[in-house]
Design a protein around this motif. Structure first.
Motif, PDB file in Angstrom:
ATOM      1  N   GLU A 194       0.823  -1.211   0.000  1.00  0.00           N
ATOM      2  CA  GLU A 194       0.000   0.000   0.000  1.00  0.00           C
ATOM      3  C   GLU A 194       0.855   1.257   0.000  1.00  0.00           C
ATOM      4  OE1 GLU A 194      -3.266   0.511  -0.337  1.00  0.00           O
ATOM      5  OE2 GLU A 194      -3.723  -1.616  -0.467  1.00  0.00           O
ATOM      6  N   VAL A 195       1.900   1.279   0.815  1.00  0.00           N
ATOM      7  CA  VAL A 195       2.790   2.449   0.857  1.00  0.00           C
ATOM      8  C   VAL A 195       3.425   2.661  -0.514  1.00  0.00           C
ATOM      9  CG1 VAL A 195       4.981   3.314   1.792  1.00  0.00           C
ATOM     10  CG2 VAL A 195       3.225   2.441   3.338  1.00  0.00           C
ATOM     11  N   GLN A 196       3.927   1.600  -1.120  1.00  0.00           N
ATOM     12  CA  GLN A 196       4.544   1.719  -2.447  1.00  0.00           C
ATOM     13  C   GLN A 196       3.538   2.210  -3.481  1.00  0.00           C
ATOM     14  OE1 GLN A 196       7.794   1.520  -3.267  1.00  0.00           O
ATOM     15  NE2 GLN A 196       8.110   1.310  -1.071  1.00  0.00           N
ATOM     16  N   TRP A 208       3.545  13.321   3.999  1.00  0.00           N
ATOM     17  CA  TRP A 208       3.253  14.385   3.037  1.00  0.00           C
ATOM     18  C   TRP A 208       3.067  15.715   3.761  1.00  0.00           C
ATOM     19  CZ3 TRP A 208      -0.504  13.170  -1.552  1.00  0.00           C
ATOM     20  CH2 TRP A 208      -0.411  14.155  -2.521  1.00  0.00           C
ATOM     21  N   LYS A 209       2.331  15.706   4.855  1.00  0.00           N
ATOM     22  CA  LYS A 209       2.102  16.939   5.632  1.00  0.00           C
ATOM     23  C   LYS A 209       3.407  17.461   6.228  1.00  0.00           C
ATOM     24  CE  LYS A 209      -2.767  16.511   6.780  1.00  0.00           C
ATOM     25  NZ  LYS A 209      -3.756  16.409   7.853  1.00  0.00           N
ATOM     26  N   ALA A 210       4.260  16.553   6.679  1.00  0.00           N
ATOM     27  CA  ALA A 210       5.549  16.968   7.236  1.00  0.00           C
ATOM     28  C   ALA A 210       6.406  17.639   6.156  1.00  0.00           C
ATOM     29  CB  ALA A 210       6.283  15.767   7.820  1.00  0.00           C
ATOM     30  N   GLU A 211       6.349  17.120   4.929  1.00  0.00           N
ATOM     31  CA  GLU A 211       7.083  17.733   3.829  1.00  0.00           C
ATOM     32  C   GLU A 211       6.567  19.137   3.547  1.00  0.00           C
ATOM     33  OE1 GLU A 211       6.902  15.278   0.354  1.00  0.00           O
ATOM     34  OE2 GLU A 211       7.762  13.562   1.401  1.00  0.00           O
ATOM     35  N   TYR A 256      -2.076   4.521   4.728  1.00  0.00           N
ATOM     36  CA  TYR A 256      -2.616   5.854   4.434  1.00  0.00           C
ATOM     37  C   TYR A 256      -2.200   6.851   5.506  1.00  0.00           C
ATOM     38  CZ  TYR A 256      -5.408   4.924   0.293  1.00  0.00           C
ATOM     39  OH  TYR A 256      -5.803   4.648  -0.993  1.00  0.00           O
ATOM     40  N   GLU A 257      -2.291   6.464   6.764  1.00  0.00           N
ATOM     41  CA  GLU A 257      -1.878   7.364   7.847  1.00  0.00           C
ATOM     42  C   GLU A 257      -0.416   7.757   7.701  1.00  0.00           C
ATOM     43  OE1 GLU A 257      -4.887   5.904  11.411  1.00  0.00           O
ATOM     44  OE2 GLU A 257      -2.943   4.916  11.206  1.00  0.00           O
ATOM     45  N   HIS A 258       0.415   6.790   7.368  1.00  0.00           N
ATOM     46  CA  HIS A 258       1.847   7.030   7.207  1.00  0.00           C
ATOM     47  C   HIS A 258       2.129   8.012   6.070  1.00  0.00           C
ATOM     48  CE1 HIS A 258       6.149   6.277   6.927  1.00  0.00           C
ATOM     49  NE2 HIS A 258       5.969   6.053   5.638  1.00  0.00           N
TER      50      HIS A 258
END
Length: 83
Positions: A18-20, A77-80, A70-72
């Motif tokens: 999922e992450v990939q 993305w928000k941290a970026e 999804y949480e990860h």
């Protein structure tokens, strides 16, 4: 000898896939926004809460790993964006 449970294996496999997939989507689709992923995550939370005992163990593991992915990605993305 270390014994790895099939549940752990399936969770890790699903999480990694999922992450990939989400990372590929983000790179390939310029229209993809963090808000889109948050919408999917809200839907996943609803699915998780609407089980009422009908979901099997395997489906529960897959759903939990998908939510974690999804949480990860959303948090990353928000941290970026903040930096």
């Amino acid at each position: 000898m270390s014994s790895v449970d099939w549940r752990d294996i399936k969770y890790k496999e699903t999480l990694e896939e999922e992450v990939q997939g989400l990372m590929r989507r983000r790179k390939a689709d310029p229209q993809c926004r963090v808000e889109d992923l948050e919408g999917v995550l809200r839907h996943l939370y609803l699915m998780d809460g609407a089980d009422w005992g009908g979901r099997g163990e395997l489906q529960g593991i897959i759903l939990a790993a998908t939510i974690a992915a999804y949480e990860h990605i959303i948090a990353e993305w928000k941290a970026e964006k903040e930096n």
